[in-house]
Design an enzyme around this catalytic site. Structure first.
Site, mmCIF file in Angstrom:
data_model
loop_
_atom_site.group_PDB
_atom_site.id
_atom_site.type_symbol
_atom_site.label_atom_id
_atom_site.label_comp_id
_atom_site.label_asym_id
_atom_site.label_seq_id
_atom_site.Cartn_x
_atom_site.Cartn_y
_atom_site.Cartn_z
ATOM 1 N N ILE A 85 42.960 47.424 46.886
ATOM 2 C CA ILE A 85 41.604 47.951 46.911
ATOM 3 C C ILE A 85 41.279 48.601 45.578
ATOM 4 C CG2 ILE A 85 40.019 49.503 48.101
ATOM 5 C CD1 ILE A 85 42.140 49.434 50.434
ATOM 6 N N CYS A 86 40.121 48.276 45.041
ATOM 7 C CA CYS A 86 39.670 48.936 43.817
ATOM 8 C C CYS A 86 38.731 50.055 44.205
ATOM 9 C CB CYS A 86 38.962 47.942 42.907
ATOM 10 S SG CYS A 86 38.326 48.694 41.412
ATOM 11 N N LEU A 87 39.232 51.254 44.199
ATOM 12 C CA LEU A 87 38.430 52.396 44.627
ATOM 13 C C LEU A 87 38.875 53.589 43.787
ATOM 14 C CD1 LEU A 87 36.344 53.360 46.724
ATOM 15 C CD2 LEU A 87 38.232 53.873 48.252
#
Lengths: 149, 410
Positions: A85-87
């Site tokens: 996840i890119c967060l």
């Protein structure tokens, strides 16, 4: 290594006051490892889907963020083929005042608001920008196909 | 988080020759599911045995009845690798879509020479190493046991797994990958070439006949590349498959995941923070509050530490955090007196630079020059392509600088 009180408290609170649409249950043999389920937010292409994730609290948690990954296949510009996840709050913007609960809420919010300008899955993001309706339709199909409870 | 220096059991599969970390995939081979596996130990490496059986390892005599080394004078100082030092470098298809690169390099090491070991490094061995490291393979250097003539057998092999062009696969974010590579490269400037792990992967001490005479002639670039690999020089990280590559990229991502986060606050500044007992007005409306880092309840009269932004925590809790990142856990305001240039690349006076000053032996001298260089690198980078992963301006510059000044301490 003994389980820090903070992890015990967070776990208890997750059980006692669960967040609607989110569940996180620790493994019996490893209380740092959680099975997570997130319901796709309404009015998003993920609506109706239940997404399975794994969450692990590293030894130096809460000084470092939890490690989280989608196990359910999902078509989303900020989530790649492996479920990474890119967060920002999972990376450079992590703060020890954040919790499992808040992180999972952020992930649920990310499902409702994909950000193709900060992609992790480049091909998905590309398609999202070029033909948003088609991309959303694919996301909906994937939800039907892979995220059915 | 940083596996450097910490021992991780490597596993080896006798069926398919896969290698993996035990703590990641357990005792069963993740590649073929075989149970015929073994833990690789320093004094017992099953791969050695396999190499012996492997017909890809040529018997020198078969191909060179009169090996050029036969007449070679090992005591003659020479800076160029001799023709005879190469015995074989071959590419071999080992299966559909898989290739094996095998090289055996015999290298004569002159006892005369530190100069030769360090400066005139083994270009050919170095080349094989570079090749191997580029493709994520492992280079295993092994001093030959019968080392009377200061000769080293250098064997390396790796497999390539080309991208699957037929089935859909996600892109691998070249921008982030390159960033990671750069950061890794920069970080290694601060380490002694080769590092302690790199030189004797199997624990054999060098046969030191003369100063540096028995050292494996590691190329400096190999040393750099060693530092880039997950585990910092851990031998035996093969890439067999897309999964293997993903695994390594995941590790790289994790290692640098917080590298564009703000750097640490100085110990003086942490020590200078105001400590005061909790008063009634500091508690919430319900008359209770807790430290949001440890989530323990805090009672009236208990001593807490207040940041300049007036958020307060237990001192040990917030000190541990500030020692890694100078931000308030609640509002992200830093405690440093001078405003840190957190999102600009033009700060050579910034706290991050000052705090880390001099930590890295062998790093570039600090001053105007290197800071300008960092700026330059960043500008080139941004001109050359999109940096969407780090779209906050200066993100890359920060990462590169952090690479230069040392990775965040854990």
């Amino acid at each position: 290594m003994a389980l820090p009180k903070r992890i015990i408290k967070e776990t208890e609170r997750l059980m006692a006051e669960p967040v609607p649409g989110i569940s996180a249950v620790p493994h019996e043999d490893n209380l740092r490892y959680f099975d997570v389920h997130i319901h796709g937010p309404s009015q998003s292409p993920y609506e109706g889907g239940v997404f399975k994730l794994e969450l692990f609290l590293p030894d130096d948690y809460p000084m470092t963020p939890p490690k989280i990954r989608f196990l359910t296949k999902i078509y989303h510009p900020n989530i790649d083929r492996l479920g990474r996840i890119c967060l920002d709050v999972l990376k450079s913007n992590w703060s020890p005042a954040l919790q499992i609960r808040t992180i999972l809420l952020s992930i649920q919010a990310l499902l409702g608001a994909p950000n193709p300008d900060d992609p992790l899955a480049n091909d998905v993001a590309q398609r999202w920008k070029e033909d948003q309706n088609a991309a959303i339709e694919t996301a909906r199909q994937w939800t039907q196909e892979h995220a059915k409870p | 988080m940083d596996p450097a220096g910490q021992h991780r059991d490597m596993m080896y599969c006798h069926e398919c020759h896969d290698e993996w970390y035990r703590d990641e995939h357990g005792l069963t081979c993740p590649e073929c599911g075989s149970d015929f596996t073994e833990i690789i130990e320093e004094d017992h490496d099953p791969r050695d045995h396999d190499d012996d059986d492997d017909d890809s390892m040529p018997d020198l005599e078969d191909h060179h009845p009169q090996h050029p080394l036969h007449h070679h004078d090992p005591f003659q100082p020479a800076d160029d690798p001799e023709e005879g030092d190469i015995s074989r470098l071959q590419w071999r298809q080992v299966g559909p879509g898989r290739f094996s690169v095998t090289g055996t390099v015999y290298r004569t090491v002159s006892p005369h020479g530190q100069g030769r070991d360090d400066g005139g490094a083994n270009a050919l061995g170095g080349f094989a190493s570079i090749l191997n490291n580029m493709i994520g393979g492992a280079a295993r250097g092994q001093p030959a046991p019968e080392d009377a003539v200061h000769r080293f057998s250098y064997t390396s092999s790796a497999r390539l797994a080309p991208r699957d062009a037929i089935n859909p696969q996600a892109h691998m974010e070249p921008v982030d990958e390159m960033t990671n590579v750069l950061v890794g490269l920069m970080a290694t400037f601060g380490e002694a070439p080769g590092g302690p792990n790199a030189q004797h992967p199997h624990g054999h001490p060098p046969h030191a006949n003369g100063p540096g005479g028995g050292q494996m002639p590691f190329h400096p670039i190999l040393a750099l590349l060693n530092g880039m690999r997950p585990g910092n020089g851990t031998m035996g990280d093969f890439v067999y498959s897309q999964e293997g590559l993903d695994r390594i990229i995941s590790q790289l991502m994790e290692q640098t995941q917080s590298s564009n986060a703000p750097g640490p606050a100085s110990q003086q500044e942490i020590d200078a923070l105001v400590r005061k007992p909790v008063t009634t007005e500091m508690l919430g409306s319900e008359g209770r509050a807790d430290c949001s880092i440890c989530m323990e309840e805090v009672n009236i009269g208990e001593e807490v530490t207040e940041l300049p932004c007036h958020h307060w925590f237990h001192h040990p809790c917030v000190a541990a955090w500030l020692a890694e990142h100078d931000t308030c856990p609640h509002c992200r305001q830093g405690i440093s007196k001078h405003e840190r240039p957190s999102n600009t690349a033009d700060g050579n006076t910034g706290a991050s630079g000052v705090n880390n000053h001099g930590q890295m032996p062998g790093s570039f001298a600090m001053g105007d020059g290197p800071a300008n260089d960092a700026t330059l690198v960043q500008e080139n980078w941004e001109n050359s392509g999109s940096s969407q992963q780090d779209s906050s301006s200066g993100g890359i510059g920060d990462r590169i600088r952090r690479g230069l000044f040392g990775p965040p301490h854990r």
